[in-house]
Design a protein around this motif. Structure first.
Motif, PDB file in Angstrom:
ATOM      1  N   GLN A  29       8.352  -1.599   0.647  1.00  0.00           N
ATOM      2  CA  GLN A  29       9.099  -1.747  -0.607  1.00  0.00           C
ATOM      3  C   GLN A  29       8.550  -2.892  -1.445  1.00  0.00           C
ATOM      4  O   GLN A  29       8.422  -2.773  -2.664  1.00  0.00           O
ATOM      5  CB  GLN A  29      10.584  -1.974  -0.296  1.00  0.00           C
ATOM      6  N   ARG A  33       7.259  -2.458  -5.207  1.00  0.00           N
ATOM      7  CA  ARG A  33       8.108  -2.959  -6.288  1.00  0.00           C
ATOM      8  C   ARG A  33       7.898  -4.439  -6.602  1.00  0.00           C
ATOM      9  O   ARG A  33       8.473  -4.965  -7.558  1.00  0.00           O
ATOM     10  CB  ARG A  33       9.575  -2.698  -5.939  1.00  0.00           C
ATOM     11  N   SER A  36      10.592  -7.149  -7.909  1.00  0.00           N
ATOM     12  CA  SER A  36      11.856  -6.428  -8.132  1.00  0.00           C
ATOM     13  C   SER A  36      12.405  -5.820  -6.845  1.00  0.00           C
ATOM     14  O   SER A  36      13.448  -5.169  -6.864  1.00  0.00           O
ATOM     15  CB  SER A  36      11.651  -5.318  -9.175  1.00  0.00           C
ATOM     16  N   ALA A  37      11.722  -6.028  -5.731  1.00  0.00           N
ATOM     17  CA  ALA A  37      12.167  -5.488  -4.447  1.00  0.00           C
ATOM     18  C   ALA A  37      13.232  -6.394  -3.833  1.00  0.00           C
ATOM     19  O   ALA A  37      12.973  -7.578  -3.565  1.00  0.00           O
ATOM     20  CB  ALA A  37      10.981  -5.349  -3.497  1.00  0.00           C
TER      21      ALA A  37
END
Length: 257
Positions: A29, A33, A36-37
């Protein structure tokens, strides 16, 4: 006293949080991302909580300072891992990432600056010395961290092996067995070093060669044989290096005498 204990405990905490308490889907993840993860911040929080517990248990610094240092470590980890998520997953980036984290840990140890020990450290003094903590940290190192390092180092060859797979289920089972064998052999190597039994390491390598490489030779798969040999030698070399480092700290063991 407390400086060495604090350093080893923070290092052990880093190893636990980075290699044992970080699920693989968090890494996936984060790579996809980046900042923004949510898992990136959860991961930083895990590091912060462990650091705060260590600082509060083994030093007498004020709670506000312990929390501030823990937040510094957690925040730096989020920033370092977030930046790393934009880079390719290479061995060079992995080493830079770990060095950056170690520098932050070292900086925090310097900030604490030889405090008086907290109540909990008296128990550690009586029951668990920093030398024992170093041994425990060494065993933590030779399991998952070394596995990840080996995977990074062998990535160019493993991609070629992956391309030749024919039975996915069989290969997955073999990989799991290989990982368990690797864990066991590295624990044995570290134990032999700490007990000053270097001849046993040679015996272990010879035994593995007989059982593993014999079958590979008969399979006439030269590429796979070389890959396994390279992985084995890398595993042995890294574990021996860690074992020598640990034994230089744990001088009460035969290796240190």
């Amino acid at each position: 006293m407390t400086t060495m204990t604090l350093l080893i405990l923070l290092l052990a905490g880093h190893i636990l949080a980075d290699f044992y308490l970080q699920p693989s889907h968090w890494i996936t993840q984060r790579t996809q991302r980046h900042f923004s993860a949510p898992c990136l911040y959860w991961h930083g929080a895990v590091h912060g909580v462990i650091a705060a517990l260590v600082l509060l248990l083994v030093t007498d610094i004020p709670v506000i300072k312990a929390v501030a240092y823990a937040l510094l470590l957690a925040g730096s980890h989020i920033v370092i891992d977030g930046v790393k998520s934009y880079a390719r997953p290479t061995m060079f980036c992995f080493v830079l990432d770990q060095l950056a984290h170690l520098l932050v840990i070292g900086f925090i140890v310097l900030l604490v600056a030889n405090p008086e020990p907290a109540f909990a450290i008296y128990w550690i003094k009586q029951e668990v010395s920093y030398k024992t903590l170093a041994i425990i940290t060494g065993y933590l190192m030779v399991l998952r961290p070394v596995s990840i390092i080996i995977k990074q180092l062998l990535a160019p060859w493993s991609s070629a092996i992956e391309a030749d797979k024919t039975d996915a289920n069989s290969e997955t089972s073999l990989q799991a067995a290989g990982k368990s064998i690797g864990y066991l052999e590295r624990m044995l190597i570290l134990t032999f070093i700490l007990l000053n039994q270097f001849s046993a390491i040679g015996f272990l390598l010879a035994a593995k060669s007989v059982f593993r490489f014999g079958d590979l030779r008969l399979s006439e798969d030269k590429k796979l044989t070389e890959y396994v040999m390279l992985g084995t030698l890398t595993s042995f070399a890294l574990t021996i290096a860690i074992g020598l480092l640990v034994s230089s700290v744990a001088t009460q063991l035969p290796m240190g005498k």
